[in-house]
Design an enzyme around this catalytic site. Structure first.
Site, PDB file in Angstrom:
ATOM      1  N   LYS A 199      47.853  32.083  48.096  1.00  6.75           N
ATOM      2  CA  LYS A 199      48.670  32.434  46.937  1.00  6.75           C
ATOM      3  C   LYS A 199      49.527  33.621  47.357  1.00  6.75           C
ATOM      4  O   LYS A 199      49.081  34.767  47.380  1.00  6.75           O
ATOM      5  CB  LYS A 199      47.829  32.830  45.725  1.00  6.75           C
ATOM      6  N   GLU A 272      42.603  44.348  52.554  1.00  9.10           N
ATOM      7  CA  GLU A 272      43.557  45.266  53.204  1.00  9.10           C
ATOM      8  C   GLU A 272      44.340  45.914  52.077  1.00  9.10           C
ATOM      9  O   GLU A 272      45.161  45.268  51.432  1.00  9.10           O
ATOM     10  CB  GLU A 272      44.486  44.477  54.133  1.00  9.10           C
ATOM     11  N   CYS A 306      52.297  49.470  53.915  1.00  7.03           N
ATOM     12  CA  CYS A 306      51.014  50.117  53.620  1.00  7.03           C
ATOM     13  C   CYS A 306      50.689  51.230  54.597  1.00  7.03           C
ATOM     14  O   CYS A 306      50.014  52.187  54.243  1.00  7.03           O
ATOM     15  CB  CYS A 306      49.911  49.065  53.636  1.00  7.03           C
ATOM     16  N   GLU A 404      49.706  56.727  45.961  1.00  5.63           N
ATOM     17  CA  GLU A 404      50.599  55.967  46.835  1.00  5.63           C
ATOM     18  C   GLU A 404      51.924  55.739  46.091  1.00  5.63           C
ATOM     19  O   GLU A 404      51.925  55.199  44.988  1.00  5.63           O
ATOM     20  CB  GLU A 404      49.946  54.623  47.163  1.00  5.63           C
TER      21      GLU A 404
HETATM   22  P1  NAD Z   1      49.009  43.776  44.015  1.00  6.02           P
HETATM   23  O1  NAD Z   1      47.567  44.105  44.185  1.00  6.02           O
HETATM   24  O2  NAD Z   1      49.633  44.000  42.699  1.00  6.02           O
HETATM   25  O3  NAD Z   1      49.274  42.226  44.370  1.00  6.02           O
HETATM   26  C1  NAD Z   1      48.844  41.644  45.584  1.00  6.02           C
HETATM   27  C2  NAD Z   1      48.600  40.160  45.363  1.00  6.02           C
HETATM   28  O4  NAD Z   1      47.510  40.010  44.448  1.00  6.02           O
HETATM   29  C3  NAD Z   1      49.783  39.423  44.733  1.00  6.02           C
HETATM   30  O5  NAD Z   1      49.883  38.131  45.308  1.00  6.02           O
HETATM   31  C4  NAD Z   1      49.377  39.332  43.271  1.00  6.02           C
HETATM   32  O6  NAD Z   1      49.986  38.253  42.598  1.00  6.02           O
HETATM   33  C5  NAD Z   1      47.877  39.140  43.390  1.00  6.02           C
HETATM   34  N1  NAD Z   1      47.111  39.518  42.190  1.00  6.02           N
HETATM   35  C6  NAD Z   1      47.475  40.351  41.195  1.00  6.02           C
HETATM   36  N2  NAD Z   1      46.479  40.449  40.285  1.00  6.02           N
HETATM   37  C7  NAD Z   1      45.470  39.671  40.730  1.00  6.02           C
HETATM   38  C8  NAD Z   1      44.162  39.375  40.244  1.00  6.02           C
HETATM   39  N3  NAD Z   1      43.696  39.905  39.113  1.00  6.02           N
HETATM   40  N4  NAD Z   1      43.369  38.567  40.974  1.00  6.02           N
HETATM   41  C9  NAD Z   1      43.803  38.035  42.138  1.00  6.02           C
HETATM   42  N5  NAD Z   1      45.045  38.275  42.640  1.00  6.02           N
HETATM   43  C10 NAD Z   1      45.865  39.083  41.955  1.00  6.02           C
HETATM   44  O7  NAD Z   1      49.761  44.573  45.157  1.00  6.02           O
HETATM   45  P2  NAD Z   1      51.345  44.630  45.425  1.00  6.02           P
HETATM   46  O8  NAD Z   1      51.935  45.640  44.523  1.00  6.02           O
HETATM   47  O9  NAD Z   1      51.901  43.276  45.440  1.00  6.02           O
HETATM   48  O10 NAD Z   1      51.375  45.139  46.937  1.00  6.02           O
HETATM   49  C11 NAD Z   1      51.495  46.463  47.273  1.00  6.02           C
HETATM   50  C12 NAD Z   1      50.142  47.051  47.621  1.00  6.02           C
HETATM   51  O11 NAD Z   1      49.598  46.337  48.730  1.00  6.02           O
HETATM   52  C13 NAD Z   1      50.234  48.483  48.071  1.00  6.02           C
HETATM   53  O12 NAD Z   1      49.176  49.216  47.510  1.00  6.02           O
HETATM   54  C14 NAD Z   1      50.087  48.397  49.575  1.00  6.02           C
HETATM   55  O13 NAD Z   1      49.600  49.567  50.190  1.00  6.02           O
HETATM   56  C15 NAD Z   1      49.132  47.259  49.709  1.00  6.02           C
HETATM   57  N6  NAD Z   1      49.242  46.651  51.036  1.00  6.02           N
HETATM   58  C16 NAD Z   1      48.219  46.841  51.927  1.00  6.02           C
HETATM   59  C17 NAD Z   1      48.322  46.336  53.221  1.00  6.02           C
HETATM   60  C18 NAD Z   1      47.231  46.557  54.247  1.00  6.02           C
HETATM   61  O14 NAD Z   1      47.260  45.903  55.281  1.00  6.02           O
HETATM   62  N7  NAD Z   1      46.285  47.454  54.024  1.00  6.02           N
HETATM   63  C19 NAD Z   1      49.463  45.620  53.583  1.00  6.02           C
HETATM   64  C20 NAD Z   1      50.467  45.455  52.638  1.00  6.02           C
HETATM   65  C21 NAD Z   1      50.351  45.963  51.372  1.00  6.02           C
END
Ligand code: NAD
Length: 535
Positions: A199, A272, A306, A404
């Site tokens: 997804k 992650e 990230c 962040e």
């Molecule tokens: P997010 O957690 O809002 O969304 C990530 C994914 O989860 C999306 O596909 C979203 O649709 C899905 N999602 C949302 N709610 C959900 C739920 N209740 N259950 C299951 N899935 C759900 O994060 P974002 O804003 O899209 O991404 C940015 C964040 O990701 C930042 O905090 C960044 O640091 C982190 N990030 C971490 C890494 C790493 O490798 N550590 C890499 C990239 C981004």
């Protein structure tokens, strides 16, 4: 400072600059959405390009039933895939590596159109996937091979450790690195014999769908990788509830929900998550190199990375000299909104990201921070552009200090001793990445060992550790659980099984021995093994 930030106009393409509309045509969208698992009656959702703010695609949304179907199809395909020799599975990754470069331009166009990032930052993604596909394409057999282990009794007990695929992995990925964080993370799952249901974030689903097309062209059975689209809180839990393992990349907040759900089913999950990464510029650093490196470390993908740097700790003695070099470079950065190389930074991805950046900067300034560079939105370039921004004198209560931001904003703090720098860098709930700058590599590594982050880069910001696919990458503390890359990055997609074969005599009294005689015999045998250093 606005006048020091320019728009780069495409110097190459003719007759005019190529834009997001040139990459995401109706034809491309119609072809790619064929890869989504969704029924014919599916509702659709509109996706806008951050470069223009205009809708560039209408994507069908998968229902919970579609997610269930996706897992069924992937499961059916997985059995035959797992039965293929490992060499054949590796070959798919190696062919995919070559296809990435053959189709480089259209992939970069899509990444730019969906994320708004600069082309050079889009290329970083392609590079990371290319490195991972070669790495696992060449080494998976070694990571996964059946190993002999010492049995309890030499000769009599033959022990093998065998790796089996988990089955079908449920993957949930974010929008910020759509190529790397969709396909890059599941290449090892495929080569280990798994199917995957992904997804992706809807905002960047086309990039993921294009990557799937190329992997299928490289030889992956089409049903093995299913892609479902929809709101995270609606279909994300469906993916978690059906996967034999869960691979999640996203925010710490969502990661905790995913972890709890996976724990309820007793399936493993790698998470992650977010970061608040620190760079330490020590007294003996090469200031020009450090200033140049800080630009890369803070502003790649407009800080929506990230592992990018949001806290800059500088030794007090050299702070002024460093900041003079750093801020001059930041002020000279070029922003661009076209599908061409030449810009140093692109747009933020959405209204939501822009709102967070504006809130963090405005609050810090209200609390007394000084803007050394940037500090403003740039609606003249696109709806979500914001200048690369350097803040000084940030009050520790301000959100930008501890939360962040995930945008092009870095705060500068001065330190008097290395102990103080390490302590302040570690004073966060996150533990993803950090960076240390010094002319003395040994000193840099000694400081690195004291930093509580999953990766530390000495004399660079984030790229060497991330791009070294043979070594693990991930977060300590609330930045995550598990690792991508290296042995951890592939073995997590396997179940390990021990098969012990007992020869000649069994585990019990033999040759008419009583229990007591047998116990004595075992004791004597263990003593003999100890004397021979076999135990
Ligand atoms: P997010 O957690 O809002 O969304 C990530 C994914 O989860 C999306 O596909 C979203 O649709 C899905 N999602 C949302 N709610 C959900 C739920 N209740 N259950 C299951 N899935 C759900 O994060 P974002 O804003 O899209 O991404 C940015 C964040 O990701 C930042 O905090 C960044 O640091 C982190 N990030 C971490 C890494 C790493 O490798 N550590 C890499 C990239 C981004």
């Amino acid at each position: 400072m606005t006048d020091t930030v320019d728009t780069v106009r495409n110097p190459i393409a003719a007759p005019g600059p190529r834009t997001a509309d040139d990459a995401v045509t109706a034809e491309v969208v119609a072809r790619l959405i064929g890869g989504i698992t969704a029924g014919p009656e599916a509702e659709t959702t509109a996706v806008r390009s951050p470069l223009t703010g205009e809708v560039h695609a209408e994507l069908p949304c998968s229902t919970p039933k579609d997610v269930a179907d996706a897992f069924d199809r992937a499961r059916a395909a997985q059995r035959a895939w797992a039965a293929r020799p490992i060499r054949a599975r590796e070959a798919v990754l190696l062919r995919f590596h070559d296809l990435l470069f053959q189709h480089r331009d259209d992939l970069l166009d899509l990444v730019q159109a969906e994320t708004g990032k600069a082309r050079s930052h889009a290329f970083e993604e392609l590079g990371a996937v290319a490195v991972a596909s070669r790495h696992y394409g060449r080494t998976a057999g070694r990571y996964l091979r059946t190993r002999r282990r010492n049995g309890v009794f030499p000769v009599l007990t033959h022990v093998q450790e065998i790796r089996h695929p988990k089955g079908v992995v449920g993957q949930i990925s974010p929008w910020n690195y759509p190529l790397e964080l969709s396909i890059g993370d599941v290449l090892p799952a495929f080569v280990a014999g798994n199917g995957v249901v992904t997804k992706p974030d809807t905002q960047t689903a086309l990039t993921c769908l294009r990557a799937r097309e190329l992997l299928v062209e490289a030889g992956l059975p089409a049903d093995l990788w299913q892609i479902v689209i929809g709101e995270g809180p609606v279909i994300g839990p469906e993916v978690v509830d059906r996967g034999d393992y869960v691979s999640f990349t996203g925010s710490t907040r969502t990661g905790k929900e995913v972890a709890q759900r996976a724990a309820g089913r007793l399936v493993g999950a790698s998470l992650e998550l977010g970061g608040k990464n620190a760079m330490l510029v020590l007294r003996d650093a090469d200031l020009d190199r450090a200033a140049e490196g800080a630009v890369r470390a803070c502003f790649s993908s407009a800080g929506q990375l990230c592992i990018s740097i949001e806290r800059l700790f500088v030794a007090r003695e050299i702070a002024d000299a460093f900041l003079e070099r750093f801020t001059a470079r930041v002020r000279a950065m070029k922003l661009g909104n076209t599908l061409a190389y030449g810009a140093d930074m692109g747009s933020l991805v959405s209204e939501r990201q822009l709102a967070t950046v504006v809130r963090h900067v405005d609050e810090a300034v209200k609390n007394g921070a000084v803007v050394l560079a940037g500090g403003k939105p740039r609606p003249d370039l696109g709806p979500f552009f914001y200048e690369p921004t350097v803040l000084d004198g940030v009050d520790e209560q301000s959100a930008v200090c501890g939360e962040e931001t995930f945008g092009p904003v870095v705060s500068v703090y001065r330190f008097d001793s290395e102990d103080e720098a390490v302590e302040r860098a570690n004073a966060t709930r996150y533990g993803l990445n950090s960076s240390v700058w010094t002319k003395d590599g040994g000193r840099g590594r000694a400081v690195a060992a004291r930093l509580q982050t999953g990766t530390v880069n000495v004399n660079e910001g984030y790229a060497p550790a991330y791009a070294s696919a043979a070594a693990p990458m991930g977060g300590m503390k609330e930045s995550g659980v598990g690792r991508r890359h290296g042995s951890e990055g592939i073995l997590k997609y396997t179940e390990v099984q021990t098969v012990a074969t007992q020869r000649l005599v069994g585990f019990g009294p033999a040759f008419g021995m009583t229990d007591e005689q047998y116990a004595k015999f075992l004791g004597t045998s263990l003593k003999a093994l100890k004397a021979l250093r076999l135990k």
